[in-house]
Enzyme design. Sequence first.
Site, PDB file in Angstrom:
ATOM      1  CG  ASP A 117      -3.181   7.611  -2.305  1.00  0.00           C
ATOM      2  OD1 ASP A 117      -2.812   6.437  -2.489  1.00  0.00           O
ATOM      3  OD2 ASP A 117      -3.261   8.132  -1.178  1.00  0.00           O
ATOM      4  NE  ARG A 174      -0.751   1.766   3.534  1.00  0.00           N
ATOM      5  CZ  ARG A 174       0.347   2.474   3.786  1.00  0.00           C
ATOM      6  NH1 ARG A 174       1.487   1.883   4.153  1.00  0.00           N
ATOM      7  NH2 ARG A 174       0.349   3.798   3.641  1.00  0.00           N
ATOM      8  N   GLY A 175       0.247   2.402  -0.219  1.00  0.00           N
ATOM      9  CA  GLY A 175       0.976   3.647  -0.357  1.00  0.00           C
ATOM     10  C   GLY A 175       1.233   3.920  -1.824  1.00  0.00           C
ATOM     11  CB  ALA A 176       0.404   6.810  -4.009  1.00  0.00           C
ATOM     12  NE  ARG A 219      -6.059   0.217  -2.809  1.00  0.00           N
ATOM     13  CZ  ARG A 219      -5.769   0.811  -1.640  1.00  0.00           C
ATOM     14  NH1 ARG A 219      -4.560   0.688  -1.116  1.00  0.00           N
ATOM     15  NH2 ARG A 219      -6.683   1.541  -1.028  1.00  0.00           N
TER      16      ARG A 219
END
Length: 313
Positions: free
Chosen positions: A216, A47-49, A81
């Site tokens: 994001d 996770r995390g852009a 995503r």
Amino acid sequence: MNLPEPIAWTGDSIKILDQRALPGEERYMEARTPADVAEGIRAMAIRGAPLIGIAGGYGMALAFLRGEDPASAKNALANSRPTAVNLFKAIERVYGSADPIREAITIHEEEKARCLMIAKHGASLIKQGSAVLTHCNTGALATGGLGTALGVIYESWRLGRVRMVWVDETRPWLQGARLTCWELGRVGVPHTLIVDSLASFLMSKGEVDAVIVGADRVARNGDFANKVGTLALAISARHFGIPFYVAAPSTSFDPDLPDGSCIPIEERPEEEVLSFRGVRVAPHEAHALNYAFDITPRELVSAYITEEGIREA
């Protein structure tokens, strides 16, 4: 610094720190196919852009390495995503590269370098002795490098400008409680965890000198998407006259989208709100709405911190 390494290319697979198990267990998983990477992103192991972008690049490299159909792999990764634009930029770069593996590694190296510059530029905005509030997780676990908002905090603390970090717990996945506190503790930065809804009251008491968050996706006009709860922080910060900073690499900026209304917002399964780690916390007849992100308008942003410098809102 004692920073975690959330993702690494092994030569024929990707070694991934499964963030769902933190902070209780440092558990690693191996992704050998693009489908493995896509599932890791979808399931929040990755996770995390910026890190999603790095993972997407490596996923495309695996497609070429395994002799899979690159177009199918690109589609699977792109559908994992929808909000973080870094993912789409990275998979397109590797898809069109003459040397996919080298290109994926380069994307990773570039994001690390961007984090260092973001930290340096951002620290110039933080006043001596500040108490800084942050939301979600924007450190090594989200970027593969020093971090964006958290990188600014690390550098500001190193320079003696940050005395305390207020960490929003960040419902429903508790990225602040589980991940940001874990990262800050490893480095030794003083921090205190708060429930998300306490942030405004702390601002009213004069306990917050600056708010720093990640992003994001940033639209062309400066509106941006970030973990849900960010908009409320920005509104409160404006009301109480507190600077509100957005730290993000250029890879999170999307000039193709005119404003925030065009940013796709992911709606995740309602079970993430109704339950926690498999334990139901709401009545069985209850339903939940679970937007993963919200949109903050540019008017509420004091400045954007990028690897290229400070951009006024």
